[in-house]
Design an enzyme around this catalytic site. Structure first.
Site, PDB file in Angstrom:
ATOM      1  NE  ARG A  38      -4.236  -1.830   0.811  1.00  0.00           N
ATOM      2  CZ  ARG A  38      -5.057  -2.019   1.914  1.00  0.00           C
ATOM      3  NH1 ARG A  38      -5.069  -0.999   2.923  1.00  0.00           N
ATOM      4  NH2 ARG A  38      -6.029  -2.708   1.694  1.00  0.00           N
ATOM      5  CG  ASP A  96     -14.187   6.421   4.834  1.00  0.00           C
ATOM      6  OD1 ASP A  96     -15.105   5.564   5.079  1.00  0.00           O
ATOM      7  OD2 ASP A  96     -13.267   6.542   4.982  1.00  0.00           O
TER       8      ASP A  96
HETATM    9  C1  LIG Z   1     -14.285  -1.571   5.483  1.00  0.00           C
HETATM   10  S1  LIG Z   1     -15.327  -0.356   5.118  1.00  0.00           S
HETATM   11  C2  LIG Z   1     -16.894  -0.146   5.667  1.00  0.00           C
HETATM   12  C3  LIG Z   1     -17.758   0.482   4.718  1.00  0.00           C
HETATM   13  C4  LIG Z   1     -19.285   0.420   4.924  1.00  0.00           C
HETATM   14  N1  LIG Z   1     -19.198   0.825   6.496  1.00  0.00           N
HETATM   15  C5  LIG Z   1     -19.707  -1.117   5.192  1.00  0.00           C
HETATM   16  O1  LIG Z   1     -19.986  -1.665   6.251  1.00  0.00           O
HETATM   17  O2  LIG Z   1     -19.620  -1.644   4.089  1.00  0.00           O
HETATM   18  C6  LIG Z   1     -14.282   0.535   6.551  1.00  0.00           C
HETATM   19  C7  LIG Z   1     -14.144   2.053   6.324  1.00  0.00           C
HETATM   20  O3  LIG Z   1     -13.525   2.713   7.446  1.00  0.00           O
HETATM   21  C8  LIG Z   1     -12.982   3.723   7.318  1.00  0.00           C
HETATM   22  N2  LIG Z   1     -11.995   4.110   8.515  1.00  0.00           N
HETATM   23  C9  LIG Z   1     -10.958   3.434   9.074  1.00  0.00           C
HETATM   24  N3  LIG Z   1     -10.380   4.236  10.013  1.00  0.00           N
HETATM   25  C10 LIG Z   1     -11.369   5.272  10.334  1.00  0.00           C
HETATM   26  C11 LIG Z   1     -11.009   6.378  11.215  1.00  0.00           C
HETATM   27  N4  LIG Z   1     -10.410   6.261  12.025  1.00  0.00           N
HETATM   28  N5  LIG Z   1     -12.041   7.241  10.954  1.00  0.00           N
HETATM   29  C12 LIG Z   1     -12.867   7.379   9.789  1.00  0.00           C
HETATM   30  N6  LIG Z   1     -12.951   6.374   9.075  1.00  0.00           N
HETATM   31  C13 LIG Z   1     -12.311   5.300   9.202  1.00  0.00           C
HETATM   32  C14 LIG Z   1     -11.853   3.266   6.046  1.00  0.00           C
HETATM   33  O4  LIG Z   1     -11.396   4.302   5.330  1.00  0.00           O
HETATM   34  C15 LIG Z   1     -12.944   2.707   5.334  1.00  0.00           C
HETATM   35  O5  LIG Z   1     -13.494   3.470   4.218  1.00  0.00           O
END
Ligand SMILES: C[S@@+](CC[C@H](N)C(=O)[O-])C[C@H]1O[C@@H](n2cnc3c(N)ncnc32)[C@H](O)[C@@H]1O
Length: 286
Positions: free
Chosen positions: A47, A158
């Protein structure tokens, strides 16, 4: 004397070491609460390698020095480390529960001119946001358009700005939206070549904001519904417990919290949240 950093298999000596991985893990944890378990060393390499190259740094070690100093580059690195996998109508039982138990009250509030606030926290590229809003607008176009004209907003947030840009563009492959049960996609999306675009009425309710859940939340008002699904799986327990306690505070009395299938509310938040179904919680001072 310090031991020489351990070089990872398949990587030229001096470019990326186990020490570099440990340093990146510590930064990701401090900045975003993200835990990178030991087995993720090669994922971190793949990454971050393009960013290391683009920055002109010859090694991960010098890139790490850079991100310690440069907040914008650090932010780019954190974004690159996020996993944004998502899809429409993921964990269908949440949308079914929302439609049958939560939507009627919200529709009623909106019809009386009241405020309805939803939050998709960790919304990634928008599939969760649009699934939820289509479910809220429901199967009747005229009734749905009335709801959309009310004081009804969904905050999609996000940490990953690239994911939010896709959410806001609101365009998807036609087959992706098929996971949402008919007639919702037929009514609330518009064909655009091989793709579909989310209908203007649905889009009018969404606001997008880059937000680190681990940092301060500038939002003033409280939420009727919070979806935070498949986000906390990347966090350690103390971070999760702090986060769900903040979600509980951010809900209106009687408000709803939906978490991912492998996530649970534990810790102090349980004083405010009662279980209302599998991975569904309700603020108990309803
Ligand atoms: C696997 S996706 C889940 C998307 C959706 N909620 C779902 O269940 O399909 C996880 C998301 O969490 C976000 N994320 C991770 N750490 C975060 C943080 N500290 N603050 C905000 N978003 C975060 C990532 O960028 C990612 O887009």
């Amino acid at each position: 004397m310090l031991a020489a950093p351990e070089t990872l298999p398949g990587i030229s000596p001096g470019v990326y070491s186990a020490e570099d991985f440990a340093a990146v893990s510590a930064i990701a944890h401090a900045e975003a609460g993200i835990v990178l378990a030991e087995g993720k060393a090669m994922l971190v390499y793949s990454r971050l390698a393009p960013l290391v190259r683009d920055s002109g740094c010859a090694t991960f070690g010098s890139y790490i020095l850079r991100i310690r100093e440069d907040a914008a580059e650090r932010n780019r690195a954190i974004m690159a480390l996020t996993t944004n996998h998502t899809f429409f109508y993921r964990e269908a039982h949440h949308f079914e529960h929302f439609a049958s138990h939560v939507r009627p009250g919200l529709v009623d509030t909106a019809a009386r001119g009241g405020k309805v606030r939803l939050w998709s926290a960790g919304s990634s590229s928008g599939e969760e946001t649009w699934s939820l809003l289509m479910t809220l607008l429901g199967p009747d176009r005229a009734a749905g358009e009335r709801i959309a004209r009310g004081d009804v907003r969904l905050l999609a947030s996000d940490i990953a700005a690239h994911a939010l840009r896709k959410a806001e563009a609101a365009r998807y492959r036609a087959d992706e939206i098929k996971a949402v049960p008919e007639p919702l996609p037929r009514i609330w999306s518009v064909p655009a070549g091989d793709e579909v675009e989310i209908a203007p009425a649905v889009r009018s309710m969404a606001r997008f904001r880059t937000l680190n859940l681990h940092g301060p939340w500038p939002m003033q008002g409280k939420f009727d519904v919070i979806f935070c699904r498949n986000v906390m799986i990347y966090f350690d327990n103390p971070t999760k417990e702090r986060l769900v306690a903040r979600f509980a505070e951010a809900l209106v009395p009687g408000g709803w919290l939906y978490v991912g299938h492998s996530e649970r509310v534990t810790g102090p938040a349980l004083q405010m949240l009662a279980t209302a179904g599998p991975t569904i919680y309700r603020r108990s001072d309803a």
